[in-house]
Scaffold this motif. Structure first.
Motif, PDB file in Angstrom:
ATOM      1  N   ALA A 289       0.845  -1.217   0.000  1.00 56.56           N
ATOM      2  CA  ALA A 289       0.000   0.000   0.000  1.00 56.56           C
ATOM      3  C   ALA A 289       0.870   1.253   0.000  1.00 56.56           C
ATOM      4  CB  ALA A 289      -0.896  -0.007   1.231  1.00 56.56           C
ATOM      5  N   ASN A 290       0.310   2.319  -0.528  1.00 58.75           N
ATOM      6  CA  ASN A 290       1.001   3.605  -0.512  1.00 58.75           C
ATOM      7  C   ASN A 290       0.696   4.298   0.830  1.00 58.75           C
ATOM      8  OD1 ASN A 290       1.938   6.173  -0.931  1.00 58.75           O
ATOM      9  ND2 ASN A 290       0.992   6.434  -2.940  1.00 58.75           N
ATOM     10  N   PRO A 291       1.724   4.566   1.643  1.00 56.92           N
ATOM     11  CA  PRO A 291       1.462   5.181   2.954  1.00 56.92           C
ATOM     12  C   PRO A 291       1.401   6.711   2.910  1.00 56.92           C
ATOM     13  CG  PRO A 291       3.785   4.665   2.766  1.00 56.92           C
ATOM     14  CD  PRO A 291       3.158   4.261   1.447  1.00 56.92           C
ATOM     15  N   ILE A 292       1.541   7.302   1.702  1.00 58.74           N
ATOM     16  CA  ILE A 292       1.686   8.770   1.631  1.00 58.74           C
ATOM     17  C   ILE A 292       0.419   9.494   2.100  1.00 58.74           C
ATOM     18  CG2 ILE A 292       2.043  10.743   0.069  1.00 58.74           C
ATOM     19  CD1 ILE A 292       4.103   9.082  -1.422  1.00 58.74           C
ATOM     20  N   ALA A 293      -0.779   9.002   1.698  1.00 57.29           N
ATOM     21  CA  ALA A 293      -2.018   9.673   2.130  1.00 57.29           C
ATOM     22  C   ALA A 293      -2.091   9.724   3.652  1.00 57.29           C
ATOM     23  CB  ALA A 293      -3.229   8.936   1.562  1.00 57.29           C
ATOM     24  N   ALA A 294      -1.716   8.626   4.290  1.00 55.38           N
ATOM     25  CA  ALA A 294      -1.763   8.581   5.757  1.00 55.38           C
ATOM     26  C   ALA A 294      -0.714   9.511   6.363  1.00 55.38           C
ATOM     27  CB  ALA A 294      -1.555   7.141   6.235  1.00 55.38           C
ATOM     28  N   ILE A 295       0.491   9.513   5.782  1.00 54.70           N
ATOM     29  CA  ILE A 295       1.562  10.366   6.327  1.00 54.70           C
ATOM     30  C   ILE A 295       1.211  11.854   6.139  1.00 54.70           C
ATOM     31  CG2 ILE A 295       3.993  11.027   5.989  1.00 54.70           C
ATOM     32  CD1 ILE A 295       4.590   8.023   5.523  1.00 54.70           C
ATOM     33  N   LEU A 296       0.597  12.189   4.994  1.00 58.38           N
ATOM     34  CA  LEU A 296       0.164  13.582   4.795  1.00 58.38           C
ATOM     35  C   LEU A 296      -0.991  13.939   5.747  1.00 58.38           C
ATOM     36  CD1 LEU A 296       0.271  13.871   0.880  1.00 58.38           C
ATOM     37  CD2 LEU A 296       1.881  14.897   2.501  1.00 58.38           C
ATOM     38  N   SER A 297      -1.839  12.946   6.085  1.00 60.45           N
ATOM     39  CA  SER A 297      -2.903  13.196   7.063  1.00 60.45           C
ATOM     40  C   SER A 297      -2.282  13.516   8.426  1.00 60.45           C
ATOM     41  CB  SER A 297      -3.828  11.980   7.207  1.00 60.45           C
ATOM     42  OG  SER A 297      -4.401  11.647   5.973  1.00 60.45           O
ATOM     43  N   LEU A 298      -1.225  12.772   8.763  1.00 59.41           N
ATOM     44  CA  LEU A 298      -0.515  13.051  10.006  1.00 59.41           C
ATOM     45  C   LEU A 298       0.077  14.468   9.968  1.00 59.41           C
ATOM     46  CD1 LEU A 298       0.726  12.129  12.727  1.00 59.41           C
ATOM     47  CD2 LEU A 298       2.660  11.234  11.420  1.00 59.41           C
ATOM     48  N   GLY A 299       0.574  14.869   8.794  1.00 61.92           N
ATOM     49  CA  GLY A 299       1.093  16.241   8.636  1.00 61.92           C
ATOM     50  C   GLY A 299       0.013  17.265   8.963  1.00 61.92           C
ATOM     51  N   MET A 300      -1.205  17.016   8.465  1.00 66.19           N
ATOM     52  CA  MET A 300      -2.317  17.934   8.758  1.00 66.19           C
ATOM     53  C   MET A 300      -2.621  17.956  10.250  1.00 66.19           C
ATOM     54  SD  MET A 300      -4.926  17.075   5.623  1.00 66.19           S
ATOM     55  CE  MET A 300      -6.158  18.304   6.034  1.00 66.19           C
ATOM     56  N   LEU A 301      -2.516  16.792  10.871  1.00 71.17           N
ATOM     57  CA  LEU A 301      -2.767  16.703  12.326  1.00 71.17           C
ATOM     58  C   LEU A 301      -1.813  17.632  13.092  1.00 71.17           C
ATOM     59  CD1 LEU A 301      -3.205  13.316  14.206  1.00 71.17           C
ATOM     60  CD2 LEU A 301      -1.683  15.053  15.097  1.00 71.17           C
ATOM     61  N   PHE A 302      -0.548  17.604  12.699  1.00 73.27           N
ATOM     62  CA  PHE A 302       0.426  18.482  13.365  1.00 73.27           C
ATOM     63  C   PHE A 302       0.056  19.953  13.190  1.00 73.27           C
ATOM     64  CE2 PHE A 302       3.378  14.767  13.250  1.00 73.27           C
ATOM     65  CZ  PHE A 302       3.781  14.800  14.583  1.00 73.27           C
ATOM     66  N   LYS A 303      -0.438  20.309  11.996  1.00 67.58           N
ATOM     67  CA  LYS A 303      -0.733  21.717  11.727  1.00 67.58           C
ATOM     68  C   LYS A 303      -2.029  22.180  12.393  1.00 67.58           C
ATOM     69  CE  LYS A 303      -1.103  24.915   7.798  1.00 67.58           C
ATOM     70  NZ  LYS A 303      -0.713  25.090   6.399  1.00 67.58           N
ATOM     71  N   TYR A 304      -3.088  21.390  12.219  1.00 73.08           N
ATOM     72  CA  TYR A 304      -4.406  21.888  12.626  1.00 73.08           C
ATOM     73  C   TYR A 304      -4.813  21.496  14.041  1.00 73.08           C
ATOM     74  CZ  TYR A 304      -4.614  23.206   7.774  1.00 73.08           C
ATOM     75  OH  TYR A 304      -4.325  23.785   6.561  1.00 73.08           O
ATOM     76  N   SER A 305      -4.221  20.462  14.625  1.00 72.68           N
ATOM     77  CA  SER A 305      -4.596  20.104  16.000  1.00 72.68           C
ATOM     78  C   SER A 305      -3.475  20.330  17.005  1.00 72.68           C
ATOM     79  CB  SER A 305      -5.050  18.644  16.085  1.00 72.68           C
ATOM     80  OG  SER A 305      -6.373  18.514  15.638  1.00 72.68           O
TER      81      SER A 305
END
Ligand code: NAD
Length: 355
Positions: A289-305
């Motif tokens: 599987a491509n983990p990039i979508a999940a890793i970018l979601s984690l990136g958003m978590l750092f920014k917005y939460s």
């Protein structure tokens, strides 16, 4: 100390969140963050008989942010509606009062040829859709299909009150201030009264609180054309539940693969971050599987939460650099492809290098 709750869920959910965990552990060195992991979706049904237990919901309510993998799969498809893995997802969003769905659609230069549009049109596209998630026609009452006289009639109601519009509009303006300072609000004010209210409230919030942000209004039918004609001119797109659902999928198509798309659902207190893709039973357990979508979601978590925009930017740059170096997973490339965990390792190496 900031708390992240990880709910890997089912199928490739476990595989892609494992790669996120490597990234979280890296940033633990310099930031006060801790994480815990729990069962969710089908995995929770197997262990506890329900997709989201009270205990896990309480942990989610206590956490600063929740990172989800994906839920669902053939094993649980025939359960009754209330016991399906997806029900856990809906309950979680409702209980955490996540009324705004955030979906970035960014074209990475290295993957520009994966887009269905010409390179010169799609180049530089970086759109961020803010969709109202808990109101509008998906929730309006009454709703029915019933017999009236001799005919079956179906009905749903598109209802918004001004507070529901105002709070999601504020989210869009706040996010625009963190990006390129422009909001395009979508409606159908020429035909629907509820959409005239949408336009009025968005304009009032803009006038009273966000004059520094550029605001544009577009009718949804025109917007559907404009995002294909001039995608790189958009920044934040604000839309109600129905229009936002449709336009975010249209924008996703501009950027290429499902394995690249992150998302978030946020409210005033909580945030849930998850890749757009599902549990992909067809490739689960193969480490491809491509983990990039999940890793970018984690990136958003750092920014917005977690209020760490610099960590978000570092993660996004590292993904970009990894792609620029030619690394691909099977869904986005054909030669010398990496496994899911190898892709996670390459991104981590670049995070380390760029930090
Ligand atoms: P899917 O997104 O799981 O898969 C669609 C296709 O894209 C598959 O061929 C899959 O192999 C591929 N794909 C998806 N993510 C990928 C990735 N990261 N890397 C490489 N390839 C990837 O959608 P589906 O097959 O329609 O649904 C499968 C299950 O997931 C169903 O039970 C569905 O209900 C559930 N689902 C869950 C969510 C969620 O958890 N938010 C979202 C969509 C679907």
């Amino acid at each position: 100390m900031k708390k992240i709750l990880i709910l890997p869920g089912d199928g490739i959910g476990q595989e892609v969140t494992n790669e996120c965990l490597k990234v979280i552990n890296f940033f633990k060195k310099n930031h006060k963050i801790e994480h815990s992991e729990d069962l969710f979706g089908g995995a929770s049904i197997d262990a506890n008989g329900e997709p989201l237990t009270r205990d896990v919901l309480d942990k989610a309510l206590e956490a600063d942010a929740v990172l989800l993998g994906a839920v669902g799969g053939p094993k649980w498809e025939n359960l009754e509606h209330n016991l399906k893995p997806e029900k856990g997802l809906l309950t979680l969003r409702k209980e955490l009062e996540a009324y705004a769905n955030l979906r970035p659609g960014k074209v990475f230069p290295a993957l520009i040829d994966a887009s269905t549009l010409k390179k010169n049109i799609v180049e530089g596209t970086d759109i961020f859709v803010v969709r109202e998630l808990t109101g509008g026609i998906y929730f309006g009452e009454p709703r029915y299909i019933k017999k009236i006289g001799e005919k079956r009639v179906g009905s749903n109601n598109l209802i918004y009150n001004e507070d529901e519009i105002a709070r999601v509009a504020r989210k869009a303006f706040d996010i625009a201030r963190l990006r390129n300072n422009k909001v395009t609000s979508l409606d159908k004010a020429n035909v629907l009264e509820v959409m005239q209210l949408w336009r009025d409230v968005v304009s009032e919030i803009h006038q009273n609180e966000y004059k520094d942000v550029e605001l544009e209004h577009l009718y949804i039918d025109n917007a559907a054309m404009q995002v294909i004609k001039r995608p790189s001119t958009f920044d934040v797109i604000l839309a109600g539940n129905l229009f936002g659902d449709i336009i975010s999928d249209e924008i996703a198509e501009l950027t290429g693969s499902l394995g690249m798309l992150p998302s978030a659902s946020i409210g005033d207190k909580h945030g849930i971050y998850e890749p757009v893709h599902g549990s992909a039973p067809d490739i689960a357990g193969q480490n491809i599987a491509n983990p990039i979508a999940a890793i970018l979601s984690l990136g958003m978590l750092f920014k917005y939460s977690l209020d760490l925009p610099e960590v978000h930017d570092l993660i996004e740059k590292s993904v970009s650099l990894t792609l620029d170096s030619g690394f691909r997973t099977k869904d986005i490339g054909t030669e010398n492809t990496l496994t899911c965990s190898e892709m996670g390792d390459e991104i981590l190496k670049n995070i380390d290098k760029l930090s």
